[in-house]
Design a protein around this motif. Structure first.
Motif, PDB file in Angstrom:
ATOM      1  N   ASP A 230       0.774  -1.039   0.190  1.00  0.00           N
ATOM      2  CA  ASP A 230       0.026   0.016   0.025  1.00  0.00           C
ATOM      3  C   ASP A 230       0.820   1.433   0.077  1.00  0.00           C
ATOM      4  OD1 ASP A 230      -2.646   1.139   0.328  1.00  0.00           O
ATOM      5  OD2 ASP A 230      -1.984   2.083   2.133  1.00  0.00           O
ATOM      6  N   ALA A 231       1.933   1.205   0.576  1.00  0.00           N
ATOM      7  CA  ALA A 231       3.073   2.285   0.844  1.00  0.00           C
ATOM      8  C   ALA A 231       3.448   2.491  -0.371  1.00  0.00           C
ATOM      9  CB  ALA A 231       3.780   2.266   1.695  1.00  0.00           C
ATOM     10  N   GLN A 232       4.079   1.391  -1.220  1.00  0.00           N
ATOM     11  CA  GLN A 232       4.781   1.433  -2.464  1.00  0.00           C
ATOM     12  C   GLN A 232       3.657   2.064  -3.385  1.00  0.00           C
ATOM     13  OE1 GLN A 232       5.525  -2.522  -2.684  1.00  0.00           O
ATOM     14  NE2 GLN A 232       7.971  -2.157  -2.520  1.00  0.00           N
TER      15      GLN A 232
ATOM     16  N   MET B 193       4.479   5.620  -5.575  1.00  0.00           N
ATOM     17  CA  MET B 193       4.597   5.475  -6.938  1.00  0.00           C
ATOM     18  C   MET B 193       3.608   6.497  -7.728  1.00  0.00           C
ATOM     19  SD  MET B 193       7.415   3.987  -7.713  1.00  0.00           S
ATOM     20  CE  MET B 193       7.038   3.994  -9.339  1.00  0.00           C
ATOM     21  N   ALA B 194       2.579   6.648  -6.904  1.00  0.00           N
ATOM     22  CA  ALA B 194       1.214   7.839  -7.554  1.00  0.00           C
ATOM     23  C   ALA B 194       1.903   9.068  -7.605  1.00  0.00           C
ATOM     24  CB  ALA B 194       0.251   7.368  -6.848  1.00  0.00           C
ATOM     25  N   GLN B 195       2.831   9.450  -6.938  1.00  0.00           N
ATOM     26  CA  GLN B 195       3.504  10.859  -7.067  1.00  0.00           C
ATOM     27  C   GLN B 195       3.937  11.198  -8.571  1.00  0.00           C
ATOM     28  OE1 GLN B 195       4.919  12.263  -3.050  1.00  0.00           O
ATOM     29  NE2 GLN B 195       5.869  10.236  -3.158  1.00  0.00           N
ATOM     30  N   PRO B 196       3.891  12.456  -9.032  1.00  0.00           N
ATOM     31  CA  PRO B 196       4.573  12.728 -10.109  1.00  0.00           C
ATOM     32  C   PRO B 196       5.903  12.474 -10.059  1.00  0.00           C
ATOM     33  CG  PRO B 196       2.924  14.639  -9.320  1.00  0.00           C
ATOM     34  CD  PRO B 196       3.047  13.534  -8.309  1.00  0.00           C
ATOM     35  N   GLY B 197       6.287  11.808 -11.258  1.00  0.00           N
ATOM     36  CA  GLY B 197       7.946  11.587 -11.408  1.00  0.00           C
ATOM     37  C   GLY B 197       8.082  10.206 -10.436  1.00  0.00           C
ATOM     38  N   GLY B 198       7.253   9.587  -9.901  1.00  0.00           N
ATOM     39  CA  GLY B 198       7.503   8.511  -9.116  1.00  0.00           C
ATOM     40  C   GLY B 198       7.915   8.725  -7.726  1.00  0.00           C
ATOM     41  N   ALA B 199       8.229   7.709  -6.885  1.00  0.00           N
ATOM     42  CA  ALA B 199       8.712   7.724  -5.395  1.00  0.00           C
ATOM     43  C   ALA B 199      10.006   8.457  -5.549  1.00  0.00           C
ATOM     44  CB  ALA B 199       8.704   6.321  -4.872  1.00  0.00           C
ATOM     45  N   PRO B 200       9.784   9.622  -4.406  1.00  0.00           N
ATOM     46  CA  PRO B 200      11.086  10.078  -3.949  1.00  0.00           C
ATOM     47  C   PRO B 200      11.969   9.405  -3.559  1.00  0.00           C
ATOM     48  CG  PRO B 200       8.985  11.511  -3.402  1.00  0.00           C
ATOM     49  CD  PRO B 200       8.414   9.828  -3.768  1.00  0.00           C
TER      50      PRO B 200
ATOM     51  N   ARG C 144       4.017  10.438   6.166  1.00  0.00           N
ATOM     52  CA  ARG C 144       4.967  11.178   5.632  1.00  0.00           C
ATOM     53  C   ARG C 144       4.497  11.587   4.420  1.00  0.00           C
ATOM     54  NH1 ARG C 144       8.502   8.229   8.723  1.00  0.00           N
ATOM     55  NH2 ARG C 144       9.391   7.119   6.523  1.00  0.00           N
ATOM     56  N   ILE C 145       4.277  10.516   3.478  1.00  0.00           N
ATOM     57  CA  ILE C 145       3.764  11.220   2.132  1.00  0.00           C
ATOM     58  C   ILE C 145       2.668  12.143   2.165  1.00  0.00           C
ATOM     59  CG2 ILE C 145       2.909  10.183  -0.207  1.00  0.00           C
ATOM     60  CD1 ILE C 145       4.803   7.760   0.402  1.00  0.00           C
ATOM     61  N   ARG C 146       1.687  11.696   2.612  1.00  0.00           N
ATOM     62  CA  ARG C 146       0.332  12.384   2.873  1.00  0.00           C
ATOM     63  C   ARG C 146       0.639  13.876   3.379  1.00  0.00           C
ATOM     64  NH1 ARG C 146      -3.654   7.379   4.719  1.00  0.00           N
ATOM     65  NH2 ARG C 146      -3.871   6.806   2.475  1.00  0.00           N
TER      66      ARG C 146
ATOM     67  N   GLU D 112       3.754  15.660   3.121  1.00  0.00           N
ATOM     68  CA  GLU D 112       4.379  16.240   2.019  1.00  0.00           C
ATOM     69  C   GLU D 112       3.360  16.763   1.001  1.00  0.00           C
ATOM     70  OE1 GLU D 112       7.345  13.654   0.920  1.00  0.00           O
ATOM     71  OE2 GLU D 112       8.436  13.826   2.854  1.00  0.00           O
ATOM     72  N   ARG D 113       2.464  15.857   0.496  1.00  0.00           N
ATOM     73  CA  ARG D 113       1.608  16.463  -0.350  1.00  0.00           C
ATOM     74  C   ARG D 113       0.649  17.598   0.228  1.00  0.00           C
ATOM     75  NH1 ARG D 113      -0.918  10.576  -3.191  1.00  0.00           N
ATOM     76  NH2 ARG D 113       1.115  10.186  -4.291  1.00  0.00           N
ATOM     77  N   ALA D 114       0.214  17.505   1.455  1.00  0.00           N
ATOM     78  CA  ALA D 114      -0.701  18.458   2.044  1.00  0.00           C
ATOM     79  C   ALA D 114       0.028  19.664   2.141  1.00  0.00           C
ATOM     80  CB  ALA D 114      -1.239  18.066   3.423  1.00  0.00           C
ATOM     81  N   GLY D 115       1.332  19.825   2.235  1.00  0.00           N
ATOM     82  CA  GLY D 115       2.202  21.047   2.357  1.00  0.00           C
ATOM     83  C   GLY D 115       2.373  21.737   1.025  1.00  0.00           C
ATOM     84  N   GLN D 116       2.478  20.635   0.076  1.00  0.00           N
ATOM     85  CA  GLN D 116       2.649  21.094  -1.259  1.00  0.00           C
ATOM     86  C   GLN D 116       1.465  21.852  -1.699  1.00  0.00           C
ATOM     87  OE1 GLN D 116       3.884  17.950  -3.373  1.00  0.00           O
ATOM     88  NE2 GLN D 116       6.087  17.800  -2.493  1.00  0.00           N
ATOM     89  N   GLY D 117       0.122  21.364  -1.322  1.00  0.00           N
ATOM     90  CA  GLY D 117      -1.086  21.929  -1.836  1.00  0.00           C
ATOM     91  C   GLY D 117      -1.263  23.199  -1.177  1.00  0.00           C
TER      92      GLY D 117
END
Length: 416
Positions: free
Chosen positions: A346-348, A352-359, A407-409, A411-416
């Protein structure tokens, strides 16, 4: 004939001078009266201001002190003029009357100027006083509510005592409410200021309300304690009856599994028995308090007994649950890993769903979890594998995967 005329003219001038001096004296007296009244009125208003709000009144009192000092000096000067020019003495020359007139006029002007200063001060003070006096209207209803709350608490405490209850705690609260209320019943605002008096009135009401509720709760608390005594005794017997199954579960653990699988549970049967013993001691204390109608003390003892039983129950569940967990993982180690494997996948997918793949930092973390997941079965070696260590490793992997997702979520919230 000329001499007599001159005498009449001099007599006329003397009468005119005397009348003018008397008129000036009367004007000075009126001016003195006006200033004196203004000074006295303002002294009273400033005193009220100090009683309502001592902090805000400090600069006001200082300003008034300067005005009052000037008024006192003018009063002394006016009285000195009166003493120096006795107009009731008829044996005075026109020049003396004229001097008196000028002295009274000067005094009048000084008195009138000070009165204007006092009136200007009064105008500046008026809005502040109006706001304070408007706020003062809030105090009587709050005092009434405080007194009503104290009366209601008094009635509730009296009823509880009459019913044979130990009302010492609400009675102590009631005494504290009365003590605070007494401060408000003293002269003025008791030196508290308006805001302080309003806060104290609210405090009295709150304390008295708590006392009333506590006193009213006593009969219900008594019944609750009586019911709880029976239920907690039943619970103590039930937990005590778990000692046998726990001892049997420990024998299974010692016989069938490595020490690493059960060493943290060592001594569980003894600790459960000790907890039940302590719980029953607290129950005996609760019964003793109940026999003396000390319901709150009885409730505290019951709470302590429940705490002991809860801890013992959890410990028993850990032992019997451990046996079930170890049997399940021994039967199918791969099935036990399914939860951790799903969490990593689930974490993978999320990474991978992020633009450009997983950081890179998330990719490294997830690769590490995959490696740990692949290596976990290697723990299951020997005659008595460390199944518990295997389960703990799987749980740790699952938790770490959840941390990556969080952490991924974030970071996404911070970018939004």
């Amino acid at each position: 004939m000329r001499g007599a005329g001159d005498q009449r003219r001099r007599g006329g001038r003397g009468a005119q001078a005397a009348a003018a001096a008397v008129e000036a004296r009367e004007a000075a007296a009126a001016a003195f009266y006006d200033m004196d009244q203004a000074q006295k009125y303002l002294d009273g208003r400033v005193t009220v201001f100090e009683d309502l709000d001592a902090g805000a009144a400090a600069p006001v009192r200082r300003e008034f002190a300067g005005l009052s000092e000037a008024a006192d000096a003018a009063s002394v000067a006016y009285i000195s003029v009166l003493d120096a020019h006795d107009l009731d003495d008829r044996d005075r020359s026109p020049a003396e009357y004229d001097a008196a007139r000028r002295a009274f006029i000067a005094s009048t002007e000084r008195l009138q100027q000070i009165t204007r200063n006092l009136n200007a001060f009064a105008e500046r003070l008026a809005p502040k006083m109006a706001r304070l006096e408007a706020a003062l209207d809030q105090l009587p209803p709050r005092l009434t509510a405080a007194r009503d709350a104290v009366a209601a608490a008094d009635a509730a405490v009296a009823a509880a005592k009459q019913a044979g209850m130990d009302a010492s705690e609400p009675e102590a609260e009631l005494a504290r409410a009365r003590e605070v209320l007494a401060q408000l019943g003293s002269k003025g605002l008791g030196g508290l200021g308006l805001d302080g008096a309003i806060r104290r009135a609210e405090e009295v009401r709150d304390i008295a309300e708590r006392a009333r509720e506590a006193a009213a709760e006593l009969p219900r608390l008594a019944q609750k304690v009586r019911n709880s005594l029976a239920s907690v005794r039943t619970r103590a017997d039930a937990v005590a009856n778990r000692v046998g199954p726990v001892q049997e579960a420990m024998r299974v653990l010692l016989r069938n599994y490595s020490q690493a699988c059960w060493q943290d549970l060592r001594g569980a049967p003894d600790s459960i028995e000790a907890a039940v013993t302590r719980a029953r001691e607290r129950l005996n204390e609760a019964s003793a308090h109940a026999s003396r109608t000390e319901w709150r003390e009885a409730q505290r003892a019951l709470t302590a007994a429940r705490t002991e039983l809860n801890a013992a129950d959890r410990r028993a569940g850990q032992v019997t649950g451990r046996v079930d967990e170890l049997k399940a993982v021994a039967a199918d180690p791969a099935k036990s890993a399914e939860g951790a494997r799903f969490a990593v996948r689930d974490a993978q997918r999320l990474a991978m769903a992020q633009p450009g793949g997983a950081p890179p930092h998330h990719a490294r973390a997830l690769d590490g979890l995959v490696e740990r997941l692949e290596n976990a079965p290697k723990r299951l070696t020997g005659v008595h594998p460390d199944y518990w260590g295997y389960l703990q490793e799987l749980e740790s992997i699952k938790t770490a995967a959840g941390d990556v997702v969080a952490r991924i979520r974030s970071e996404r919230a911070g970018q939004g």
